[in-house]
Design an enzyme around this catalytic site. Sequence first.
Site, PDB file in Angstrom:
ATOM      1  N   ASP A 257      -0.521   0.386  -9.077  1.00  0.00           N
ATOM      2  CA  ASP A 257       0.057  -0.953  -9.130  1.00  0.00           C
ATOM      3  C   ASP A 257       1.387  -0.981  -8.368  1.00  0.00           C
ATOM      4  OD1 ASP A 257       0.034  -3.625 -10.380  1.00  0.00           O
ATOM      5  OD2 ASP A 257       1.814  -2.911 -11.426  1.00  0.00           O
TER       6      ASP A 257
ATOM      7  N   GLU B 148      -1.871  -0.576  -4.289  1.00  0.00           N
ATOM      8  CA  GLU B 148      -1.629  -2.008  -4.054  1.00  0.00           C
ATOM      9  C   GLU B 148      -0.478  -2.113  -3.059  1.00  0.00           C
ATOM     10  OE1 GLU B 148      -0.527  -6.209  -6.277  1.00  0.00           O
ATOM     11  OE2 GLU B 148       0.301  -4.333  -7.005  1.00  0.00           O
TER      12      GLU B 148
HETATM   13  C1  GLC Z   1       0.668  -6.117  -9.617  1.00  0.00           C
HETATM   14  C2  GLC Z   1      -0.493  -6.606 -10.444  1.00  0.00           C
HETATM   15  C3  GLC Z   1      -0.119  -7.933 -11.055  1.00  0.00           C
HETATM   16  C4  GLC Z   1       1.106  -7.731 -11.922  1.00  0.00           C
HETATM   17  C5  GLC Z   1       2.249  -7.106 -11.122  1.00  0.00           C
HETATM   18  C6  GLC Z   1       3.369  -6.642 -11.999  1.00  0.00           C
HETATM   19  O1  GLC Z   1       0.924  -6.937  -8.535  1.00  0.00           O
HETATM   20  O2  GLC Z   1      -1.640  -6.687  -9.645  1.00  0.00           O
HETATM   21  O3  GLC Z   1      -1.162  -8.468 -11.809  1.00  0.00           O
HETATM   22  O4  GLC Z   1       1.541  -8.948 -12.448  1.00  0.00           O
HETATM   23  O5  GLC Z   1       1.782  -5.978 -10.435  1.00  0.00           O
HETATM   24  O6  GLC Z   1       2.990  -5.501 -12.713  1.00  0.00           O
END
Ligand code: GLC
Length: 523
Positions: free
Chosen positions: A199, A266
């Site tokens: 993440d 991500e």
């Molecule tokens: C990432 C996740 C998202 C979340 C954010 C904060 O972007 O995909 O859903 O709100 O992180 O943890």
Amino acid sequence: MLWWQSGVVYQIYPRSFADSNGDGVGDLQGIISRLDYLSETLGVDAIWLSPHYPSPQDDFGYDVADYVDVDPMYGDLADFDLLVKEAHARNLRVIVDYVICHSSDRHPWFIESASNRDNPKRDWYIWRPEKADGSLPNNWLSIFVGKAWTKHPTTGEYYLHSFLASQPDLNWRNPELERAMFDVLRFWLDRGVDGFRIDVARRAVKDAYLRDNPEALVIDPTTHKFDPIWSAQEHIHDDRQTDMHVIYGKFRALLDSYQERYSVGEIHEWDWDSWASWYGEGDELHMPFNFALLAAGTDAIKIRNIITGMEGAIPEGAWPNWVAGNHDEPRMATRLGGLAEARAMAVLLLTLRGTPTLYYGDEVGMTELPILIGEERDPAGLRKPGWGRDGCRSPMQWDPAGGFSSATTPWLPTNSNTATVNVESQLGDPASTLELYRALLALRRLTPALNSGGIVLEPPDKAVLAYKRVAPDGDKVSVAVNLSSGEHPQPFTGTVLVSTSPALIGEPAPKVLAPWEAVVIGN
Ligand code: GLC
């Protein structure tokens, strides 16, 4: 080819997939009860679970209160072990989310860290006093609106949070924190998980001096739409630190000490060389997510440029990937303008060179759940009306009545179109979106040209995106996708193997494609 290269990943949002105990929220037993659907009916190779950890659910699990357990709402560790065992028995891999940037403020680490300035875990988070003039430690902003610093009453110092105030950022410059977070990886690897989705993968490390971000000289239109105030800064000190690559080097070494484990980060990068840098030299992430399709709409030229840009930048030996939806983005059937558009995109997603990650429910054409302002659950929407991500997180549509839960009021309502947009009604109907996905997945699994071959693009065309996939033994499959609402010539000959128009299957390839029609052609 390894499983994460030739295979297809399916993202499950555990709250919304299948509720086995009738409390209105999905759970691990629910997922277990649907493994046959995933492995046999649909035919994917791996599942990625959004966070299943104990959490106050302020950000629906992306606020972790214990990295080495299961939220009681979802089950317990025994359920998790059973899920892994049952998935593996079906040849399905299990990928879990690794929330690297921040924990919950209810994680015992943070509670200790906040308790006094001399606590041994004080430095596991990022604390600073206010400046001499009483202002905040620096000018950083929260991605969820407002300042990135909140004053904690116990010690009177500020702590850093890139998202909600209840999501304090971990301090990856502290070696003990790093060790503890690597122990978390070992904990899940030893339990048999096959990989991690990381993440906010770029932001875990911050500038060592916590310098102010400068003003942005050019406001990037792709982030500007998100929040103009946030985009007005050049995020050079709170993001993309080179030390992050050092962490991923160690991370990869740990994963490589196990067999065939996988990581995907991500990473929102729009510059292909920056994107490619997260592969390292095959010694960092196995893949940075490629989110470019999310911003391309159905523009054939733009998508072709994405393919050439990505193919031109990806390091030798690295493997690409594609994403057309996830728990943060509007559902593709809504975002792209309709089901015909989404079906054309499905053909691309499952036939381009690289690993596709599917989002639960897209295989039946689920659309955004209409959410009224005031009924939002997502913290992003609660802080900035209209920004919420609830629309893409509604319960999985299993049958005409919904089939997600026996509760009268699940945590989010089931979309009213479940009467036709559902697994049960579509199964066996050749015209359905589910059958299109099944056919594409089955063909992909059997066809080396599709699951591991190279790609050769036809010349640019405003409407039809066309390419050949070529296996090392020379075997070829051709793909032509009409990304327009008009009829357009189709360049290939051969026999149609899969199409958005079932009547074409088994026939000679058509010379003209109907609006939004796509064909996969064998020779
Ligand atoms: C990432 C996740 C998202 C979340 C954010 C904060 O972007 O995909 O859903 O709100 O992180 O943890």
